[in-house]
Design an enzyme around this catalytic site. Structure first.
Site, PDB file in Angstrom:
ATOM      1  N   ARG A   1       1.026  -0.888   0.012  1.00  0.00           N
ATOM      2  CA  ARG A   1       0.217   0.093  -0.473  1.00  0.00           C
ATOM      3  C   ARG A   1       0.610   1.554   0.011  1.00  0.00           C
ATOM      4  O   ARG A   1       0.104   2.739  -0.010  1.00  0.00           O
ATOM      5  CB  ARG A   1      -1.249   0.541   1.503  1.00  0.00           C
ATOM      6  CG  ARG A   1      -2.148  -0.803   1.038  1.00  0.00           C
ATOM      7  CD  ARG A   1      -2.988  -0.595   2.190  1.00  0.00           C
ATOM      8  NE  ARG A   1      -3.498  -2.310   2.787  1.00  0.00           N
ATOM      9  CZ  ARG A   1      -4.446  -2.831   3.614  1.00  0.00           C
ATOM     10  NH1 ARG A   1      -4.981  -1.291   4.234  1.00  0.00           N
ATOM     11  NH2 ARG A   1      -4.828  -3.065   4.262  1.00  0.00           N
TER      12      ARG A   1
ATOM     13  N   LEU B   1       5.967   1.908   3.331  1.00  0.00           N
ATOM     14  CA  LEU B   1       7.699   1.743   3.041  1.00  0.00           C
ATOM     15  C   LEU B   1       7.982   3.087   2.115  1.00  0.00           C
ATOM     16  O   LEU B   1       9.047   4.269   2.598  1.00  0.00           O
ATOM     17  CB  LEU B   1       8.659   0.556   3.138  1.00  0.00           C
ATOM     18  CG  LEU B   1       9.385   0.669   2.694  1.00  0.00           C
ATOM     19  CD1 LEU B   1      10.054   1.329   4.257  1.00  0.00           C
ATOM     20  CD2 LEU B   1       9.837  -0.421   2.638  1.00  0.00           C
ATOM     21  N   THR B   2       7.099   3.576   1.091  1.00  0.00           N
ATOM     22  CA  THR B   2       7.788   3.901   0.234  1.00  0.00           C
ATOM     23  C   THR B   2       7.646   5.423   0.733  1.00  0.00           C
ATOM     24  O   THR B   2       8.297   6.689   0.730  1.00  0.00           O
ATOM     25  CB  THR B   2       6.678   4.125  -1.238  1.00  0.00           C
ATOM     26  OG1 THR B   2       7.055   2.826  -1.930  1.00  0.00           O
ATOM     27  CG2 THR B   2       7.260   5.491  -1.656  1.00  0.00           C
TER      28      THR B   2
ATOM     29  N   TYR C   1      15.599  -2.513  -1.071  1.00  0.00           N
ATOM     30  CA  TYR C   1      16.218  -0.531  -0.543  1.00  0.00           C
ATOM     31  C   TYR C   1      17.115  -0.728  -1.608  1.00  0.00           C
ATOM     32  O   TYR C   1      16.995   0.763  -1.527  1.00  0.00           O
ATOM     33  CB  TYR C   1      16.925  -0.939   1.118  1.00  0.00           C
ATOM     34  CG  TYR C   1      16.321  -0.862   1.624  1.00  0.00           C
ATOM     35  CD1 TYR C   1      15.534  -0.100   2.360  1.00  0.00           C
ATOM     36  CD2 TYR C   1      16.378  -2.282   2.384  1.00  0.00           C
ATOM     37  CE1 TYR C   1      14.999   0.153   3.725  1.00  0.00           C
ATOM     38  CE2 TYR C   1      15.639  -2.984   3.943  1.00  0.00           C
ATOM     39  CZ  TYR C   1      15.244  -1.748   4.345  1.00  0.00           C
ATOM     40  OH  TYR C   1      14.286  -1.931   5.252  1.00  0.00           O
TER      41      TYR C   1
ATOM     42  N   PHE D   1      23.050  -1.736  13.653  1.00  0.00           N
ATOM     43  CA  PHE D   1      22.479  -0.557  14.188  1.00  0.00           C
ATOM     44  C   PHE D   1      20.821  -1.330  13.593  1.00  0.00           C
ATOM     45  O   PHE D   1      20.500  -1.709  12.654  1.00  0.00           O
ATOM     46  CB  PHE D   1      22.736   0.148  13.902  1.00  0.00           C
ATOM     47  CG  PHE D   1      22.827   1.034  12.573  1.00  0.00           C
ATOM     48  CD1 PHE D   1      21.978   1.520  11.611  1.00  0.00           C
ATOM     49  CD2 PHE D   1      24.304   0.541  12.052  1.00  0.00           C
ATOM     50  CE1 PHE D   1      21.866   1.716   9.848  1.00  0.00           C
ATOM     51  CE2 PHE D   1      24.672   0.739  10.302  1.00  0.00           C
ATOM     52  CZ  PHE D   1      23.334   1.732   9.751  1.00  0.00           C
TER      53      PHE D   1
END
Length: 418
Positions: A96, A99-100, A128, A418
């Site tokens: 959906r 993330l973008t 990524y 991290f």
């Protein structure tokens, strides 16, 4: 089902931290309900204005956090980075654009702040690259079959006038940060370590005290008494059926600023009574360890994969921050779907220094911003990327020149996660 427009992507409020942690734990397939200890611990370092949540109504269904970081460029300059972590999208809300949207908000803010690059450790490879990140370092782990190494089992210490001593967590907290800074100034790809990192690694506050295993710490001091290396490791408790000790030492951290320190600390952990195997933890792909052993085949690679990913935000600052091993000029056309680094740049580099500026000259090498991220620390080859179709060579020989300028004699290394 809610639409994309129904999902609110925004920085979280302090009172939303528990729900945000629940969503993050869910995304990483951990028991979702955060304990009071986890909430208290994470609240000490989560910065709400740099912590994004995707909300479907009142429920958090996506998480994203960034924080200030320094990364060492080739040559030793500390570069400002936007470190990205804790990225999840709940399984019920995939595809959906969540993330973008989170990535776009964070990278735009990082560019506005003046961060030169963004960094992350990718849990999955395919995600990524589409946001402009390129794999910039490789990590490797070896398992050492100690009896096969050919090392003297009676080794009692270095023969160079230095010594190896066991120390406690207090000593590590006192001397470790300065030693790490010395390493970081000379190691491309290394990142800074916070006070919290040292506290957590040496017995300071941890979310679940019951899960804490106190490690062993050893330091190497040279003949002048100066600390040049630090080793942290744990040992399991495994015995064979014939009452034979078959214990494995797991290296948690080994940093050294001299080959002598590196050699002595590996020899130490490989000479401990009852230890028959050593797992090295995350090392550079060209680590010295295998060839410090009389029989290098005693060290078998058990993991080798991409590690630190870099996304260039400011091409000029990134290319001017690093040093170069050759002299030459190269015109790069950088493509970037997000527009943050898009443009044509002329790099003039030599061992004495470098300048980079936008130009209208004809491009000699065309590459995506992800490709530039892979090349920046010196690990990747432009010739190799051209063979893969990921770099377009407009002028013959431009990729070879890029390698002569950008590649390093030793591979970059990021010791940390991290």
């Amino acid at each position: 089902m809610s639409s994309r427009d129904d999902i609110d992507v925004r920085p979280i409020r302090a009172d939303e931290i528990p729900d945000w942690i629940r969503a993050m734990n869910t995304g990483f397939l951990r028991p979702p309900g955060p304990s009071e200890a986890e909430i208290a611990d994470r609240s000490t370092y989560i910065v709400p204005e740099r912590t994004l949540g995707a909300f479907d109504g009142q429920r958090c269904v996506g998480t994203f956090r960034s924080f200030a970081q320094e990364i060492t460029a080739v040559g030793g300059t500390a570069v400002r980075a936007d470190a990205i972590s804790n990225v999840t999208v709940t399984s019920t809300h995939r595809r959906r654009g969540i993330l973008t949207r989170m990535m776009a908000q964070d990278l735009a803010a990082a560019r506005e702040r003046g961060d030169v690059v963004a960094t992350l450790i990718a849990a999955e490879y395919p995600i990524y690259g589409r946001y402009g990140f390129g794999a910039a370092t490789t990590t490797a782990e070896w398992t050492v079959d100690v009896p096969r190494t050919g090392l003297d089992p009676r080794w009692a210490g270095p023969g160079d006038g230095g010594r190896v001593d066991l120390v406690d967590g207090d000593d590590v907290r006192k001397n470790g940060p300065e030693l790490h800074e010395r390493l970081r100034r000379s190691q491309p790809g290394a990142i800074d370590r916070s006070e919290r990192w040292w506290q957590t690694a040496t017995g300071g506050p941890v979310p679940d005290r019951a899960a804490w295993t106190e490690p062993f710490h050893a330091v190497y001091r040279n003949a002048r008494g100066e600390t040049e290396g630090l080793l942290t490791y744990t040992v399991d408790d495994h015995w064979g059926d014939a009452k034979q000790p078959l214990q494995t030492a797991q290296v948690k951290d080994l940093i050294a600023v001299s080959p002598a320190a590196e050699r002595a600390l590996w020899q130490h952990v490989c000479s401990i009574d009852w230890v028959t195997a050593v797992r090295t933890g995350r090392r550079a792909a060209d680590d010295l360890l295998p060839h410090l052993l009389p029989d290098p085949r005693a060290a078998a690679i058990t993991t080798q994969a991409d590690w630190l990913w870099v996304r260039i935000l400011d091409v000029v600052a990134a290319l001017e921050a690093r040093t170069y091993g050759a002299t030459g000029a190269l015109v790069l056309e950088v493509t970037d779907a997000a527009g943050l680094a898009r443009g044509r740049y002329r790099l003039d580099a030599s061992p004495e220094g470098a300048s980079c500026a936008r130009t209208t000259e004809e491009a000699e090498l065309v590459l995506p911003v992800a490709g530039l991220g892979s090349l920046w620390l010196g690990d990747e080859s432009a010739v190799r990327l051209a063979a893969l179709g990921r770099v377009q060579e407009i002028r013959e020989g431009a990729a070879r020149l890029a390698d002569a300028l950008l590649r390093t004699s030793r591979r970059p290394w990021c010791p940390d996660i991290f």
